[in-house]
Write a protein that holds these residues in place. Structure first.
Motif, PDB file in Angstrom:
ATOM      1  N   ARG A 131      -0.302  16.545  -1.104  1.00 11.93           N
ATOM      2  CA  ARG A 131       0.506  15.571   0.000  1.00 11.93           C
ATOM      3  C   ARG A 131       0.396  16.255   1.119  1.00 11.93           C
ATOM      4  O   ARG A 131       0.137  15.463   2.465  1.00 11.93           O
ATOM      5  N   LEU A 132       1.052  17.406   1.142  1.00 15.13           N
ATOM      6  CA  LEU A 132       0.990  18.009   2.773  1.00 15.13           C
ATOM      7  C   LEU A 132      -0.349  18.276   3.223  1.00 15.13           C
ATOM      8  O   LEU A 132      -0.366  18.322   4.534  1.00 15.13           O
ATOM      9  N   MET A 133      -1.471  18.827   2.494  1.00  9.00           N
ATOM     10  CA  MET A 133      -2.651  18.785   3.036  1.00  9.00           C
ATOM     11  C   MET A 133      -3.140  17.481   3.605  1.00  9.00           C
ATOM     12  O   MET A 133      -3.789  17.414   4.542  1.00  9.00           O
ATOM     13  N   ALA A 134      -2.966  16.347   3.090  1.00  8.65           N
ATOM     14  CA  ALA A 134      -3.318  15.111   3.238  1.00  8.65           C
ATOM     15  C   ALA A 134      -2.695  14.748   4.685  1.00  8.65           C
ATOM     16  O   ALA A 134      -3.372  13.848   5.492  1.00  8.65           O
ATOM     17  N   LEU A 135      -1.477  14.755   4.871  1.00  9.06           N
ATOM     18  CA  LEU A 135      -0.811  14.669   6.074  1.00  9.06           C
ATOM     19  C   LEU A 135      -1.128  15.583   7.089  1.00  9.06           C
ATOM     20  O   LEU A 135      -1.391  15.045   8.228  1.00  9.06           O
ATOM     21  N   LEU A 136      -1.523  16.987   6.973  1.00  5.30           N
ATOM     22  CA  LEU A 136      -2.020  17.795   7.978  1.00  5.30           C
ATOM     23  C   LEU A 136      -3.268  17.172   8.247  1.00  5.30           C
ATOM     24  O   LEU A 136      -3.737  17.161   9.605  1.00  5.30           O
ATOM     25  N   MET A 137      -4.107  16.642   7.419  1.00  2.00           N
ATOM     26  CA  MET A 137      -5.575  16.110   7.833  1.00  2.00           C
ATOM     27  C   MET A 137      -5.185  14.687   8.541  1.00  2.00           C
ATOM     28  O   MET A 137      -6.228  14.390   9.517  1.00  2.00           O
ATOM     29  N   LEU A 138      -4.130  14.037   8.351  1.00  2.00           N
ATOM     30  CA  LEU A 138      -3.836  12.890   9.067  1.00  2.00           C
ATOM     31  C   LEU A 138      -3.864  13.160  10.588  1.00  2.00           C
ATOM     32  O   LEU A 138      -4.520  12.399  11.555  1.00  2.00           O
ATOM     33  N   VAL A 139      -3.157  14.085  10.921  1.00  4.56           N
ATOM     34  CA  VAL A 139      -2.903  14.747  12.403  1.00  4.56           C
ATOM     35  C   VAL A 139      -4.249  15.159  12.859  1.00  4.56           C
ATOM     36  O   VAL A 139      -4.741  15.059  14.019  1.00  4.56           O
ATOM     37  N   PHE A 140      -4.798  15.922  12.096  1.00  2.92           N
ATOM     38  CA  PHE A 140      -6.136  16.796  12.600  1.00  2.92           C
ATOM     39  C   PHE A 140      -7.260  15.775  12.691  1.00  2.92           C
ATOM     40  O   PHE A 140      -8.099  15.823  13.486  1.00  2.92           O
ATOM     41  N   SER A 141      -7.355  14.677  11.819  1.00  5.00           N
ATOM     42  CA  SER A 141      -8.300  13.523  12.138  1.00  5.00           C
ATOM     43  C   SER A 141      -8.373  12.890  13.114  1.00  5.00           C
ATOM     44  O   SER A 141      -8.932  12.119  13.417  1.00  5.00           O
ATOM     45  N   VAL A 142      -7.182  12.884  13.776  1.00  3.80           N
ATOM     46  CA  VAL A 142      -7.173  12.013  15.063  1.00  3.80           C
ATOM     47  C   VAL A 142      -7.805  12.631  16.088  1.00  3.80           C
ATOM     48  O   VAL A 142      -8.319  11.746  16.972  1.00  3.80           O
ATOM     49  N   SER A 143      -8.198  13.892  16.293  1.00  2.56           N
ATOM     50  CA  SER A 143      -9.072  14.603  17.108  1.00  2.56           C
ATOM     51  C   SER A 143     -10.252  13.793  17.370  1.00  2.56           C
ATOM     52  O   SER A 143     -10.789  13.418  18.652  1.00  2.56           O
ATOM     53  N   PRO A 144     -11.238  13.479  16.530  1.00  2.00           N
ATOM     54  CA  PRO A 144     -12.383  12.716  16.813  1.00  2.00           C
ATOM     55  C   PRO A 144     -12.263  11.254  17.317  1.00  2.00           C
ATOM     56  O   PRO A 144     -13.074  10.979  17.939  1.00  2.00           O
ATOM     57  N   ILE A 145     -11.172  10.834  16.998  1.00  2.00           N
ATOM     58  CA  ILE A 145     -10.703   9.532  17.614  1.00  2.00           C
ATOM     59  C   ILE A 145     -10.332   9.541  19.080  1.00  2.00           C
ATOM     60  O   ILE A 145     -10.867   8.627  19.868  1.00  2.00           O
ATOM     61  N   LEU A 146      -9.499  10.444  19.449  1.00  2.27           N
ATOM     62  CA  LEU A 146      -8.685  10.442  20.685  1.00  2.27           C
ATOM     63  C   LEU A 146      -9.521  11.393  21.674  1.00  2.27           C
ATOM     64  O   LEU A 146      -9.706  11.000  22.981  1.00  2.27           O
ATOM     65  N   ALA A 147      -9.996  12.441  21.339  1.00  5.54           N
ATOM     66  CA  ALA A 147     -10.511  13.542  22.131  1.00  5.54           C
ATOM     67  C   ALA A 147     -11.425  13.035  22.972  1.00  5.54           C
ATOM     68  O   ALA A 147     -11.446  13.321  24.287  1.00  5.54           O
ATOM     69  N   PRO A 148     -12.580  12.269  22.440  1.00  2.00           N
ATOM     70  CA  PRO A 148     -13.489  11.992  23.563  1.00  2.00           C
ATOM     71  C   PRO A 148     -12.857  10.903  24.712  1.00  2.00           C
ATOM     72  O   PRO A 148     -13.434  11.166  25.725  1.00  2.00           O
ATOM     73  N   LEU A 149     -12.125  10.180  24.176  1.00  2.00           N
ATOM     74  CA  LEU A 149     -11.479   9.170  25.231  1.00  2.00           C
ATOM     75  C   LEU A 149     -10.710  10.033  26.206  1.00  2.00           C
ATOM     76  O   LEU A 149     -10.761   9.989  27.634  1.00  2.00           O
ATOM     77  N   ALA A 150      -9.942  10.894  25.704  1.00  2.00           N
ATOM     78  CA  ALA A 150      -9.227  11.683  26.510  1.00  2.00           C
ATOM     79  C   ALA A 150     -10.224  12.753  27.413  1.00  2.00           C
ATOM     80  O   ALA A 150      -9.656  12.672  28.583  1.00  2.00           O
ATOM     81  N   GLY A 151     -11.174  13.284  26.672  1.00  2.00           N
ATOM     82  CA  GLY A 151     -11.814  13.842  27.806  1.00  2.00           C
ATOM     83  C   GLY A 151     -12.410  13.078  29.082  1.00  2.00           C
ATOM     84  O   GLY A 151     -12.617  13.518  30.018  1.00  2.00           O
ATOM     85  N   SER A 152     -13.018  12.092  28.591  1.00  3.75           N
ATOM     86  CA  SER A 152     -13.638  11.327  29.583  1.00  3.75           C
ATOM     87  C   SER A 152     -12.636  10.954  30.627  1.00  3.75           C
ATOM     88  O   SER A 152     -12.988  10.786  31.753  1.00  3.75           O
ATOM     89  N   ALA A 153     -11.346  10.498  30.245  1.00  6.05           N
ATOM     90  CA  ALA A 153     -10.512  10.186  31.457  1.00  6.05           C
ATOM     91  C   ALA A 153     -10.095  11.493  32.080  1.00  6.05           C
ATOM     92  O   ALA A 153      -9.987  11.410  33.498  1.00  6.05           O
ATOM     93  N   VAL A 154     -10.022  12.546  31.570  1.00  2.00           N
ATOM     94  CA  VAL A 154      -9.749  13.870  32.311  1.00  2.00           C
ATOM     95  C   VAL A 154     -11.043  14.253  33.335  1.00  2.00           C
ATOM     96  O   VAL A 154     -10.617  14.505  34.478  1.00  2.00           O
TER      97      VAL A 154
END
Length: 403
Positions: A131-154
């Motif tokens: 359960r904890l590993m899945a929650l950790l991966m929930l946070v971790f997996s947001v990276s490929p969704i948000l990071a390219p958009l954030a990078g483009s903005a920066v």
């Protein structure tokens, strides 16, 4: 109880995501870096290769160190190194210096990749750990969704150097999290290893453990399929199927959401059916779906909707497999959790890199080579899942490694 899990998952997930953010935010900047530093495409791509190499191999160092000295000291060192290397990258004036600094940056980021999984094992086992590993991966997996958009903005606001300043700030935030929100989970009485001989014996122990290696490779094969999709999907979805970059980002996010959403059920399903049965059935289901996708393309099919629908389903099943096999692999190696986590991370990343390279030899912009690579990984994982989890677990090896 939920708030405690969420707090720990947020802290560990954010620490784990710093390294991937330094990859995903950086990708939109590659053309600008080449123009700014007067570098050829190959030289600029080498800055990415250097980071992947060091973040993979660096985990082999942090795991044993965290078993010997506790989890927090190597996190401090890794995040500090990452911060300094990021500042150096922001100030680099030639591509060769940037390659070296990216290598150092990856070495720092490796701490955040290896140690959080060991902390999960320190705190929990079984379904609670899943359960904890899945929650950790929930946070971790947001990276490929948000990071390219954030990078483009920066990049649009500050140029490519701003990306490195941004990840340096993220690393400083990580240092503050380690200091203020993370307790040491490796007590002095539990610490083992230290000398090079002891470290080598620990890795030898793990490599001889067929059950551990089987579980690690199930996860590695699952990750290999994702790496193949990561490398091939821009060419297939944009060039072959005609999606715009924005449409591609949305399509990519759908698969990530399937993975993340399904992963949140691992704790409940693990308690109800058992973690081994869950991993075996989910890996099999994913393999069946990928076999159907492969059969469709071999039969001459070529519809984007079929590719997206079937891979969405396969991604959901993989969301059940990866956190589950990660927990099972560390279950009987609590005394060497850092070392076991490091070896798992390194092998999974190296397998993914090899799979990308092999499929890349046959890539032609068409869907079939990519789908073959993804299906081979999934079906190999099915065979390993039944071979590793289909029978009685042999008696575990002795965990402690003493000089």
């Amino acid at each position: 109880m939920l708030s405690r899990y969420l707090k720990m998952a947020l802290v560990l997930g954010l620490l784990s995501a710093i390294g991937p953010f330094a990859i995903d935010m950086y990708l939109p900047a590659l053309p600008d870096i080449g123009r700014s530093l007067g570098a050829e495409v190959g030289a600029v791509q080498l800055t990415l290769t250097a980071f992947f190499l060091s973040i993979g191999l660096g985990q082999l160092l942090y795991g044993p160190v965290s078993d010997r000295f506790g989890r927090k000291p190597p996190l401090y060192f890794g995040l500090g190194l990452f911060t300094l290397a990021s500042i150096g990258c922001a100030l680099a004036t030639d591509v060769h210096t940037l390659v070296v600094l990216r290598f150092l940056q990856g070495l720092g980021a490796a701490a955040g990749m290896a140690i959080p999984r060991a902390i999960v094992r320190d705190l929990h086992t079984g379904a609670d750990a899943a359960r904890l590993m899945a929650l950790l991966m929930l946070v971790f997996s947001v990276s490929p969704i948000l990071a390219p958009l954030a990078g483009s903005a920066v990049i649009a606001l500050t140029g490519w150097r701003g990306v490195f300043w941004a990840v340096a700030v993220a690393a400083v935030a990580g240092l503050l999290l380690v200091r203020g929100a993370l307790s040491e989970t490796r007590t002095p009485a539990d610490r083992v290893g230290g000398s090079p001989g002891e470290v080598l014996r620990a890795y030898a122990l793990l490599l001889r453990d067929r059950h551990y290696m089987g579980l690690v490779l199930i996860g590695a094969l699952a990750m290999s399929g994702f790496f193949v999709y990561l490398a091939g999907s821009p060419f297939v979805l944009i060039n072959h199927y005609g999606l715009s970059p924005t449409e591609y980002s949305l399509a990519f996010s759908l698969n990530a959401l399937a993975f993340i959403g399904a992963a949140q059920f691992t704790g409940w399903l693990g308690r109800r059916f058992g973690l081994a049965a869950l991993a075996r059935v989910a890996a099999t289901a994913s393999g069946v779906v990928m076999a159907l996708l492969l059969a469709y393309y071999l039969a001459g099919g070529d519809r984007l909707a079929v590719l997206m629908t079937l891979y969405f389903i396969a991604s959901a099943f993989m969301g059940l497999v990866i956190p589950t096999v990660s927990v099972l692999a560390l279950e009987e190696h609590g005394a060497l959790a850092g070392t076991a986590s490091a070896l798992m991370g390194t092998l999974q990343m190296l397998c993914g890199a090899v799979a990308m390279g092999v499929v890349g030899l046959f890539a032609n912009g068409e869907p079939l080579p990519m789908v073959i690579g993804m299906a081979v990984g999934a079906l190999s994982g099915v065979a390993l899942a039944w071979g590793t989890l289909g029978g009685q677990r042999p008696a575990p090896a002795v965990q402690r490694v003493r000089g």
